[in-house]
Design an enzyme around this catalytic site. Structure first.
Site, PDB file in Angstrom:
ATOM      1  N   GLU A  20     -15.719 -13.317 -15.364  1.00  0.00           N
ATOM      2  CA  GLU A  20     -14.249 -13.224 -15.346  1.00  0.00           C
ATOM      3  C   GLU A  20     -13.589 -14.592 -15.118  1.00  0.00           C
ATOM      4  O   GLU A  20     -12.508 -14.689 -14.537  1.00  0.00           O
ATOM      5  CB  GLU A  20     -13.790 -12.198 -14.309  1.00  0.00           C
ATOM      6  CG  GLU A  20     -14.346 -10.812 -14.568  1.00  0.00           C
ATOM      7  CD  GLU A  20     -13.855  -9.779 -13.561  1.00  0.00           C
ATOM      8  OE1 GLU A  20     -12.645  -9.732 -13.311  1.00  0.00           O
ATOM      9  OE2 GLU A  20     -14.693  -9.042 -13.031  1.00  0.00           O
ATOM     10  N   GLU A  25     -19.684  -4.612 -17.418  1.00  0.00           N
ATOM     11  CA  GLU A  25     -19.089  -3.852 -16.319  1.00  0.00           C
ATOM     12  C   GLU A  25     -17.919  -3.057 -16.884  1.00  0.00           C
ATOM     13  O   GLU A  25     -16.983  -3.639 -17.437  1.00  0.00           O
ATOM     14  CB  GLU A  25     -18.620  -4.808 -15.217  1.00  0.00           C
ATOM     15  CG  GLU A  25     -18.114  -4.110 -13.975  1.00  0.00           C
ATOM     16  CD  GLU A  25     -17.652  -5.122 -12.937  1.00  0.00           C
ATOM     17  OE1 GLU A  25     -18.479  -5.898 -12.442  1.00  0.00           O
ATOM     18  OE2 GLU A  25     -16.433  -5.139 -12.652  1.00  0.00           O
TER      19      GLU A  25
END
Length: 340
Positions: A167, A271
């Protein structure tokens, strides 16, 4: 966008791991997709007279297997497989890819990797540099730690997946856009990768994992890409959330399409999950259908935690039943010890 809190594996839980050992690899320094050592056969079978422990495990068959990964991130796993067993009972199928989170400075969880491998599952470690900067990593200020970690990975000599500083395209992470430049990120990634290669830990599958671009459309991904020589998988982090179009291509398509302009590496939903409620059942259907329809999509990891939202499948019984029905598809799941 981060919809979960990070967790840190405690030093006590991982102290014993440093006594163990593991090997990983996969990235070709020439930039091809072959990954493993030329001295090994399928799934790590050595061709030479050297002992298996002397030859790094060949991860090539695991980089793009014939079937899809059916993964999960659950509390306590893989250091304890108890909650994986519960997840298996609920969904009707045992996950073959288990994700856990480790902070920078933690020791390598060799025990957890062994536990997962014994049940036919690959371990994916999300390595999070909370307490150091990417610039410092790239400058070599963590070299002793990285070398010790890589050596432990090499000694265990089992395959693992490593995802560093995921991220990174988000402003919410300590290593994100407010704290590091793309050049610093790439330099840190390449420095870590090279250290692993230098100690012979070539049994890692390296997963580069941006957040989906939907909440950060102004951040371009290509400047953050370390290069095909340093990456095996593209791992997307993205969730089905209320208030957005829940079609698979709406959630993941913009990120996939942008990445496909600069690399053809296979993708994994590293994820994902869906918010509980009436729409979750449809989200689950879209997840399975979207992954199944794309030959370059390796599978997914369901984030089965209650963190900021209740991502656990048990929170929505009807959606859980739909998940269980779709998980029975033979295309999802396989014993990673026998990938072909």
């Amino acid at each position: 966008m981060r919809l979960r809190k990070r967790f840190r594996m405690t030093g006590a839980a991982l102290a014993c791991a440093l006594a163990g050992v593991l090997a990983l690899g996969g990235c070709s320094l020439l930039g091809d997709d072959s990954g493993g050592s030329s001295e090994t056969g399928g799934a790590g079978a050595p061709r030479s007279s050297a002992s298996p422990q002397d030859i790094p495990y060949d991860v090539t068959p695991l980089i793009k297997p014939a079937k899809k990964y059916y993964g999960a991130a659950v509390p306590g796993a893989p250091i304890s497989m108890k909650n994986i067993d519960v997840y298996t009972s609920r969904t009707g199928k045992q996950p073959n890819l288990i994700e856990y989170y480790a902070a920078w400075g933690d020791g390598f969880d060799a025990t957890g990797v062994r536990n997962a491998w014994a049940e036919g599952a690959l371990t994916l470690m999300s390595w999070e540099p909370f307490d150091t900067s990417l610039a410092d990593i790239a400058a070599g200020r963590s070299d002793a730690y990285i070398k010790e970690y890589a050596t432990a990975v090499r000694k265990l000599n089992l395959p693992v997946v490593m995802d560093f500083a995921d991220e990174f395209n988000g402003h919410w992470e300590k290593w994100g856009t407010k704290h590091a430049t793309p050049a610093q990120y790439v330099a840190a990634w390449r420095h870590i990768h090279q250290t692993f290669v230098d100690v012979g830990a070539t049994n890692v599958i390296w997963a580069w994992a941006p957040n989906i671009v939907n909440p950060v459309k102004n951040v371009r991904l290509k400047p953050y890409y370390p290069g095909d020589a340093y990456v095996d998988w593209i791992g997307l982090v993205g969730y089905f959330t209320i208030g957005q179009d829940n079609a698979f291509d709406s959630v993941f398509g913009p990120t996939r399409d942008e990445i496909r302009t600069f690399t053809k590496k296979p993708m994994l939903l590293l994820e994902t999950a869906a918010m509980p409620g009436e729409r979750r059942r449809a989200d689950v259907r879209n997840l399975f259908a979207g992954v199944a329809a794309d030959d370059d999509m390796l599978g997914f990891i369901w984030f089965d935690y209650k963190k900021r939202a209740d991502w656990r499948l048990e929170a929505s019984p009807l959606a859980l039943e739909e998940f269980k029905r779709l998980a029975a598809d033979d295309r999802f799941g396989f014993d990673v010890r026998k990938p072909s």
